[in-house]
Design a protein around this motif. Sequence first.
Motif, PDB file in Angstrom:
ATOM      1  N   TRP A  20       0.836  -1.208   0.000  1.00  0.00           N
ATOM      2  CA  TRP A  20       0.000   0.000   0.000  1.00  0.00           C
ATOM      3  C   TRP A  20       0.868   1.255   0.000  1.00  0.00           C
ATOM      4  N   ALA A  21       1.899   1.254   0.847  1.00  0.00           N
ATOM      5  CA  ALA A  21       2.778   2.424   0.949  1.00  0.00           C
ATOM      6  C   ALA A  21       3.479   2.700  -0.379  1.00  0.00           C
ATOM      7  N   LEU A  22       4.009   1.664  -1.006  1.00  0.00           N
ATOM      8  CA  LEU A  22       4.702   1.836  -2.280  1.00  0.00           C
ATOM      9  C   LEU A  22       3.759   2.348  -3.363  1.00  0.00           C
ATOM     10  N   LYS A  23       2.545   1.837  -3.383  1.00  0.00           N
ATOM     11  CA  LYS A  23       1.570   2.280  -4.382  1.00  0.00           C
ATOM     12  C   LYS A  23       1.146   3.727  -4.140  1.00  0.00           C
ATOM     13  N   LEU A  24       0.966   4.110  -2.876  1.00  0.00           N
ATOM     14  CA  LEU A  24       0.623   5.494  -2.567  1.00  0.00           C
ATOM     15  C   LEU A  24       1.721   6.448  -3.018  1.00  0.00           C
ATOM     16  N   LYS A  25       2.956   5.985  -2.925  1.00  0.00           N
ATOM     17  CA  LYS A  25       4.105   6.808  -3.313  1.00  0.00           C
ATOM     18  C   LYS A  25       4.378   6.772  -4.817  1.00  0.00           C
ATOM     19  N   GLY A  26       3.692   5.862  -5.516  1.00  0.00           N
ATOM     20  CA  GLY A  26       3.944   5.733  -6.942  1.00  0.00           C
ATOM     21  C   GLY A  26       5.252   5.056  -7.274  1.00  0.00           C
ATOM     22  N   ASP A  60      19.652  -3.535  -3.736  1.00  0.00           N
ATOM     23  CA  ASP A  60      20.305  -4.709  -3.123  1.00  0.00           C
ATOM     24  C   ASP A  60      20.528  -4.565  -1.620  1.00  0.00           C
ATOM     25  N   LYS A  61      19.942  -3.549  -1.016  1.00  0.00           N
ATOM     26  CA  LYS A  61      20.047  -3.383   0.436  1.00  0.00           C
ATOM     27  C   LYS A  61      18.718  -3.790   1.074  1.00  0.00           C
ATOM     28  N   PRO A  62      18.722  -4.823   1.944  1.00  0.00           N
ATOM     29  CA  PRO A  62      17.476  -5.311   2.532  1.00  0.00           C
ATOM     30  C   PRO A  62      17.075  -4.546   3.796  1.00  0.00           C
ATOM     31  N   ILE A  63      15.788  -4.305   3.918  1.00  0.00           N
ATOM     32  CA  ILE A  63      15.212  -3.698   5.132  1.00  0.00           C
ATOM     33  C   ILE A  63      14.080  -4.610   5.591  1.00  0.00           C
ATOM     34  N   ALA A  64      14.126  -5.038   6.843  1.00  0.00           N
ATOM     35  CA  ALA A  64      13.122  -5.949   7.393  1.00  0.00           C
ATOM     36  C   ALA A  64      12.223  -5.232   8.397  1.00  0.00           C
ATOM     37  N   GLU A  65      11.134  -5.899   8.755  1.00  0.00           N
ATOM     38  CA  GLU A  65      10.132  -5.423   9.713  1.00  0.00           C
ATOM     39  C   GLU A  65       9.259  -4.334   9.091  1.00  0.00           C
ATOM     40  N   SER A  66       7.964  -4.606   9.020  1.00  0.00           N
ATOM     41  CA  SER A  66       7.064  -3.742   8.251  1.00  0.00           C
ATOM     42  C   SER A  66       7.016  -2.291   8.730  1.00  0.00           C
ATOM     43  N   LEU A  67       7.034  -2.048  10.044  1.00  0.00           N
ATOM     44  CA  LEU A  67       6.981  -0.668  10.524  1.00  0.00           C
ATOM     45  C   LEU A  67       8.256   0.092  10.158  1.00  0.00           C
ATOM     46  N   VAL A  68       9.381  -0.599  10.231  1.00  0.00           N
ATOM     47  CA  VAL A  68      10.657   0.001   9.825  1.00  0.00           C
ATOM     48  C   VAL A  68      10.631   0.298   8.320  1.00  0.00           C
ATOM     49  N   ILE A  69      10.094  -0.640   7.558  1.00  0.00           N
ATOM     50  CA  ILE A  69      10.006  -0.472   6.109  1.00  0.00           C
ATOM     51  C   ILE A  69       9.129   0.729   5.746  1.00  0.00           C
ATOM     52  N   LEU A  70       7.999   0.876   6.427  1.00  0.00           N
ATOM     53  CA  LEU A  70       7.108   2.009   6.152  1.00  0.00           C
ATOM     54  C   LEU A  70       7.828   3.338   6.356  1.00  0.00           C
ATOM     55  N   GLU A  71       8.595   3.444   7.427  1.00  0.00           N
ATOM     56  CA  GLU A  71       9.320   4.693   7.685  1.00  0.00           C
ATOM     57  C   GLU A  71      10.424   4.900   6.641  1.00  0.00           C
ATOM     58  N   TYR A  72      11.076   3.819   6.244  1.00  0.00           N
ATOM     59  CA  TYR A  72      12.111   3.928   5.211  1.00  0.00           C
ATOM     60  C   TYR A  72      11.500   4.431   3.904  1.00  0.00           C
ATOM     61  N   ILE A  73      10.368   3.863   3.531  1.00  0.00           N
ATOM     62  CA  ILE A  73       9.678   4.277   2.312  1.00  0.00           C
ATOM     63  C   ILE A  73       9.310   5.758   2.383  1.00  0.00           C
ATOM     64  N   ASP A  74       8.812   6.179   3.544  1.00  0.00           N
ATOM     65  CA  ASP A  74       8.375   7.563   3.697  1.00  0.00           C
ATOM     66  C   ASP A  74       9.543   8.540   3.621  1.00  0.00           C
ATOM     67  N   GLU A  75      10.697   8.118   4.133  1.00  0.00           N
ATOM     68  CA  GLU A  75      11.864   8.991   4.133  1.00  0.00           C
ATOM     69  C   GLU A  75      12.592   8.992   2.782  1.00  0.00           C
ATOM     70  N   THR A  76      12.438   7.910   2.036  1.00  0.00           N
ATOM     71  CA  THR A  76      13.148   7.768   0.760  1.00  0.00           C
ATOM     72  C   THR A  76      12.393   8.407  -0.395  1.00  0.00           C
ATOM     73  N   TRP A  77      11.086   8.223  -0.426  1.00  0.00           N
ATOM     74  CA  TRP A  77      10.245   8.786  -1.485  1.00  0.00           C
ATOM     75  C   TRP A  77       9.320   9.828  -0.868  1.00  0.00           C
ATOM     76  N   LYS A  78       9.521  11.071  -1.233  1.00  0.00           N
ATOM     77  CA  LYS A  78       8.874  12.185  -0.528  1.00  0.00           C
ATOM     78  C   LYS A  78       7.424  12.436  -0.952  1.00  0.00           C
ATOM     79  N   ASP A  79       7.042  11.997  -2.149  1.00  0.00           N
ATOM     80  CA  ASP A  79       5.655  12.206  -2.583  1.00  0.00           C
ATOM     81  C   ASP A  79       4.699  11.483  -1.641  1.00  0.00           C
TER      82      ASP A  79
END
Length: 225
Positions: A20-26, A60-79
């Motif tokens: 969902w997070a990735l799709k919201l960010k496009g 090629d850099k792995p990030i585990a744990e869904s809550l951690v991943i959500l924050e990573y996505i939010d910080e990496t893709w600003k839209d």
Amino acid sequence: MGEVKVIGSSKSLFCARVEWALKLKGVEYEYLQEDLWNKSTLLLKHNPVHKKVPVLVHDDKPIAESLVILEYIDETWKDYPLLPEDPYERAMARFWAKFADEKCVMGAFAAFWKEGEEKEKAIESALESFTFLEKQIQGKKFFSGDDNIGYLDLVMGWIPLWLNVMEEAGGMKLMDAQKFPFLHEWTQNFIEIPLIKECLPPRDALVNYFKLGMSYIRSMAAAKQ
């Protein structure tokens, strides 16, 4: 921004929030479907600590744990920011996300598979936890506090489908519309969003998966006694 892959399972509520997070960010990504009963070497390589989905692999850099991943996505893709800008509100979103996963998800899961008196205690404990969420959503359309879903909505996004499936497979009822009217209204608003719907697995397949899982967990619990 580099190649993005998700190692996950369509049956996992924790994986759904990442999609969902990735799709919201496009963000374009490749989804690598994992067999939860027969974990791949790819999963074990990228998440050797917990050996669980989801895993986000970015360049090629792995990030585990869904809550951690959500924050990573939010910080990496600003839209389409997921977390609030205000530091206090961000802290509160993180607090309630942790509470929801530790108390509500795990509480509902315990109520789902336990039996007899233990099941009744687990249901009582889960209902107490959901009461806190009911207070948080009161007066809001979404947990984000506005007309667009945010971080906390994605974290709670398992409730409309996965909780309903747990209730059916486990022979119980937690999300009562009369007991939790505001949460119930939120589930209706959330589940009707097209982007959310398109990532949901077929309900029948999920029910069968949970029934199989319940039998396995109960047999393991019985073997330990």
